[in-house]
Design a protein around this motif. Structure first.
Motif, PDB file in Angstrom:
ATOM      1  N   LYS A   1       0.832  -1.201   0.000  1.00 41.77           N
ATOM      2  CA  LYS A   1       0.000   0.000   0.000  1.00 41.77           C
ATOM      3  C   LYS A   1       0.870   1.257   0.000  1.00 41.77           C
ATOM      4  CE  LYS A   1      -4.044  -2.041   2.253  1.00 41.77           C
ATOM      5  NZ  LYS A   1      -4.937  -1.994   3.443  1.00 41.77           N
ATOM      6  N   ARG A   2       2.026   1.190   0.669  1.00 35.22           N
ATOM      7  CA  ARG A   2       2.935   2.346   0.690  1.00 35.22           C
ATOM      8  C   ARG A   2       3.481   2.626  -0.692  1.00 35.22           C
ATOM      9  NH1 ARG A   2       7.395   2.433   5.110  1.00 35.22           N
ATOM     10  NH2 ARG A   2       8.284   0.837   3.770  1.00 35.22           N
ATOM     11  N   VAL A   3       3.899   1.589  -1.394  1.00 29.93           N
ATOM     12  CA  VAL A   3       4.425   1.758  -2.748  1.00 29.93           C
ATOM     13  C   VAL A   3       3.344   2.316  -3.664  1.00 29.93           C
ATOM     14  CG1 VAL A   3       5.211   0.496  -4.800  1.00 29.93           C
ATOM     15  CG2 VAL A   3       6.249   0.025  -2.569  1.00 29.93           C
ATOM     16  N   GLN A   4       2.152   1.793  -3.577  1.00 31.40           N
ATOM     17  CA  GLN A   4       1.053   2.270  -4.416  1.00 31.40           C
ATOM     18  C   GLN A   4       0.727   3.736  -4.122  1.00 31.40           C
ATOM     19  OE1 GLN A   4      -2.360  -0.486  -4.662  1.00 31.40           O
ATOM     20  NE2 GLN A   4      -1.000  -2.071  -3.862  1.00 31.40           N
ATOM     21  N   ALA A   5       0.802   4.119  -2.848  1.00 38.99           N
ATOM     22  CA  ALA A   5       0.511   5.503  -2.469  1.00 38.99           C
ATOM     23  C   ALA A   5       1.554   6.458  -3.046  1.00 38.99           C
ATOM     24  CB  ALA A   5       0.458   5.635  -0.952  1.00 38.99           C
ATOM     25  N   ILE A   6       2.814   6.049  -3.035  1.00 35.41           N
ATOM     26  CA  ILE A   6       3.881   6.894  -3.588  1.00 35.41           C
ATOM     27  C   ILE A   6       3.755   6.975  -5.104  1.00 35.41           C
ATOM     28  CG2 ILE A   6       6.379   7.120  -3.867  1.00 35.41           C
ATOM     29  CD1 ILE A   6       6.638   5.803  -1.070  1.00 35.41           C
TER      30      ILE A   6
END
Length: 315
Positions: free
Chosen positions: A152-157
């Motif tokens: 989810k962190r990668v997708q948010a960035i």
């Protein structure tokens, strides 16, 4: 997960790229206090355009969704308390600093769970503000150290950087990518800084290629001993920004401007790792001490003509 607020700690060459890209996308602020805050409030000149991001103290920036650290290495330890103040439980931290140990240093201060391993490749220069070519800039590479790689962190960035002009990609081999950039800095950045010539020197001089090869061998030997397989990053990291033969990379730019360089982050770190692993690093030791001596020269340590003049006047 959505990133709505971003703080930038370090508004130099790398920070300018972030400001340029995110200016209209999210609530964006640069970190500054005292005189530095006053300078930042006057705006940032980037590619001939003025930008006016908000200027926040560490306390005002507390709880941002993303903190991007883009400082010179020598400044990092002095701002760890500021980073601790900024970071909240949910804050993601990206270190876009050179070298391979800034994330370790930051992680010890705030907890490694906050870090998104990352790097940036940008050919930027300070010339009437900061300048870079948006089209040829490689940009930001980031990723999780282990699965799930599309977290989810990668997708948010990724969502944050989309449609901003910032070039970016996520990688499943981010540690290898960081070391690959480290290799580029050590082998391309440092020899030309000692010679004081553009990067064309590696193409035109067998002697420079020889020195470059010695530095590369030491770094790759240490990487192998640490279990880092640089071949995993070779296909993607070999793509670089087009630069003219006259280009002067960051260490030479620092010496040209009579600033202290990031040599401690480069050869200094390799020498330390070599000692821990019992791997000789003679090329890096020579390079380290030569650049330190050039910094001393810029500081005026060897201004013997002025010393002689003072002695003459005192007689």
């Amino acid at each position: 997960m959505e990133i709505k607020t971003v703080a930038v700690l370090g508004a130099g060459a790398v920070g300018s790229y972030i400001i340029w890209g995110l200016d209209k996308k999210v609530k964006l602020g640069v970190i500054g206090e005292g005189e530095r805050a006053k300078r930042l409030q006057k705006g940032c000149l980037i590619n001939d355009q003025m930008y006016y991001p908000e200027v926040w103290s560490p306390t005002e920036a507390h709880g941002v969704d993303l903190l991007i650290v883009s400082l010179k290495y020598c400044a990092l330890k002095d701002v760890l308390k500021s980073i601790q103040t900024i970071v909240d439980d949910h804050t993601i931290v990206m270190s876009l600093m050179n070298g391979v140990d800034s994330e370790e240093i930051i992680g010890e201060a705030i907890g490694k769970e906050h870090l998104m391993p990352s790097l940036i490749k940008i050919a930027s220069r300070k010339e009437n503000g900061y300048r870079f070519d948006p089209e040829t800039t490689i940009g930001i590479v980031f990723g999780e150290l282990q699965a799930p790689y599309q977290s989810k962190r990668v997708q948010a960035i990724e969502s944050l950087f989309e449609n901003t002009g910032i070039h970016f990609r996520a990688s499943e081999y981010i540690q290898e990518e960081i070391w690959s950039k480290f290799r580029l800095n050590v082998c391309n950045n440092l020899p030309q800084a000692i010679l004081g010539a553009g990067v064309g020197c590696y193409r035109d001089s067998e002697h420079m290629k020889f020195i470059q090869g010695g530095l590369r061998h030491e770094l790759e030997t240490i990487a192998h001993a640490k279990g880092i397989d640089l071949s995993k990053a070779d296909s993607s990291s070999s793509r670089g920004s087009a630069v003219p033969a006259s280009a002067r990379y960051s260490t030479l730019q620092d010496l040209d401007a009579k600033r202290h360089s990031e040599i401690d982050m480069f050869s200094g770190a390799l020498i330390k790792m070599g000692k821990e692993l019992h791997i000789p690093t003679p090329y890096n030791e020579y390079t380290y001490h030569m650049i330190k001596a050039l910094e001393e020269k810029n500081d005026g340590l060897f201004d013997y003509d002025q010393e002689n003049q003072r002695n003459m006047c005192s007689k």
